[in-house]
Design an enzyme around this catalytic site. Structure first.
Site, PDB file in Angstrom:
ATOM      1  N   HIS A 125      47.852  35.406  23.730  1.00  0.00           N
ATOM      2  CA  HIS A 125      48.613  36.627  23.995  1.00  0.00           C
ATOM      3  C   HIS A 125      47.893  37.886  23.507  1.00  0.00           C
ATOM      4  O   HIS A 125      48.299  39.001  23.843  1.00  0.00           O
ATOM      5  CB  HIS A 125      50.034  36.531  23.432  1.00  0.00           C
ATOM      6  N   GLY A 129      41.317  30.485  15.551  1.00  0.00           N
ATOM      7  CA  GLY A 129      42.005  31.634  14.960  1.00  0.00           C
ATOM      8  C   GLY A 129      43.017  31.217  13.927  1.00  0.00           C
ATOM      9  O   GLY A 129      44.059  31.862  13.761  1.00  0.00           O
ATOM     10  N   MET A 136      34.832  32.535  19.397  1.00  0.00           N
ATOM     11  CA  MET A 136      35.397  31.619  20.380  1.00  0.00           C
ATOM     12  C   MET A 136      34.960  31.929  21.803  1.00  0.00           C
ATOM     13  O   MET A 136      35.084  31.083  22.693  1.00  0.00           O
ATOM     14  CB  MET A 136      36.930  31.629  20.288  1.00  0.00           C
ATOM     15  N   ASP A 151      37.475  30.420  12.884  1.00  0.00           N
ATOM     16  CA  ASP A 151      37.889  31.827  12.947  1.00  0.00           C
ATOM     17  C   ASP A 151      36.662  32.716  12.751  1.00  0.00           C
ATOM     18  O   ASP A 151      35.554  32.227  12.528  1.00  0.00           O
ATOM     19  CB  ASP A 151      38.963  32.123  11.889  1.00  0.00           C
TER      20      ASP A 151
END
Length: 356
Positions: A260, A199, A243, A222
């Site tokens: 998160h 990412g 991912m 990404d």
């Protein structure tokens, strides 16, 4: 019913002040946004860090009948610590000076914070907050999807404007964090010959690592639509993919503010893919997580408040959350890792090195 005592009246008066203040906190955010949109930090920067009210109004092309409104805007921003002010003893005109906060908002700084301000206070991004209360009693996955009909990353895949806004916001954040990482924690890279930044967006963190440690092969991994618009260079390799399905093999995986965004079950899936991609502990394989550990800044009220704000941000815009250390440990163990080391000191972030 008797008349309230003086103490009771004072208590209610203070409570009313608190309600007013809490309700109007959005004004701090919106005045900051207007300062960024107007380019006020840039004006001060071009003038050596200090400019009078009249000169500021002239450079911003503010009509004379709004000069006093500009003064009132600056008064709020000074009170919030965005700028400082000094008043000329002769003509009584105020002048404004940059502070560390507003220096970070100067747009020609690589580590500038203005893209983050523009992203988080964008009208489309903010719309989700209007649905927060109703979301608790509904079936939608997130307040963002309730307000917009689809999840935030789905919209970014369709909107070039939001995708560019998001990448710029994350890049400005990565510049600051990555410099701290390579300068203060060089030992974390000892023995590594390759890393994959999951990412990694436009590659700010990857470029910083590659420049600091030229022997490390850096890959930014990404989503395909992100990689398609990433700036091309010969230092970092960009690869598109998912991912949740596959992560390119390397000595270490970097996850900066990735976990998160996802709930525990989703994070365990990501971490299991990371574990497949790295060598065993005896060969130095590890996952390097740069993220928030809630309550890691004990005694620092503002830092903890920022961490809790981010937790609410994740709840509104994604299925994710900010985690306390025991919550991190739980998902590490569920993903099959055996140990970890947490190092605090990246502002409100921490470096967590996780070992297979």
């Amino acid at each position: 019913m008797g008349f309230p005592t003086a103490d009771k009246i004072e208590e209610e008066t203070q409570a009313q002040h608190l309600v007013w203040n809490q309700t109007l906190q959005y004004i701090n955010s919106m005045t900051l946004k207007s300062a960024v949109e107007l380019g006020i930090p840039d004006v001060l920067h071009r003038n050596g860090g200090r400019v009078s009210l009249s000169n500021l109004a002239a450079e911003l092309a503010v009509p004379p009948n709004k000069t006093d409104c500009l003064r009132r805007l600056m008064r709020v921003l000074v009170h919030a610590g965005c700028f400082t002010s000094e008043t000329d003893t002769e003509d009584k005109e105020p002048s404004y000076l940059l502070t560390p906060l507003s220096r970070l908002l100067v747009t020609d700084k690589v580590t500038g914070g203005s893209p983050f301000v523009r992203l988080q206070l964008d009208r489309e991004i903010l719309s989700a907050w209007q649905s927060l209360g109703a979301w608790f009693q509904g079936d939608e996955r997130t307040p963002f999807s309730k307000a917009n009909g689809m999840e935030i990353f789905e919209i970014m895949g369709q909107s070039e404007r939001l995708n560019d806004l998001f990448n710029a916001g994350m890049a400005s954040d990565s510049s600051i964090v990555s410099k701290s990482l390579v300068e203060k924690h060089r030992d974390a890279f000892v023995g590594l010959k390759s890393i994959v930044d999951i990412g990694g967006g436009t590659g700010e963190l990857g470029l910083t690592v590659a420049e600091a440690f030229p022997w490390i092969k850096v890959t930014v991994f990404d989503l395909p639509h992100v990689v398609a618009t990433a700036p091309k260079n010969t230092v970092v390799d960009f690869r598109g993919g998912n991912m949740f399905e596959h992560i390119p093999p390397s000595d270490a995986i970097v996850l900066k503010l990735i976990c998160h965004d996802w709930n525990d079950e989703e994070c365990v899936k990501i971490l299991k893919q990371c574990k497949k991609a790295i060598p065993g502990a005896e060969e130095g394989g590890k996952v390097m997580i740069l993220d928030i550990v809630v309550n890691s800044k004990t005694g620092d009220h503002k830092a903890t408040e920022t961490q809790l704000f981010f937790d609410m941000l994740m709840m509104v815009n994604s299925t994710g959350k900010e985690r306390e250390e025991h919550e991190w440990e739980k998902i590490f163990l569920e993903a099959g890792f055996t140990s970890y080391k947490a190092t605090h000191g990246f502002g409100v972030l921490s470096l967590i090195e996780v070992y297979p």
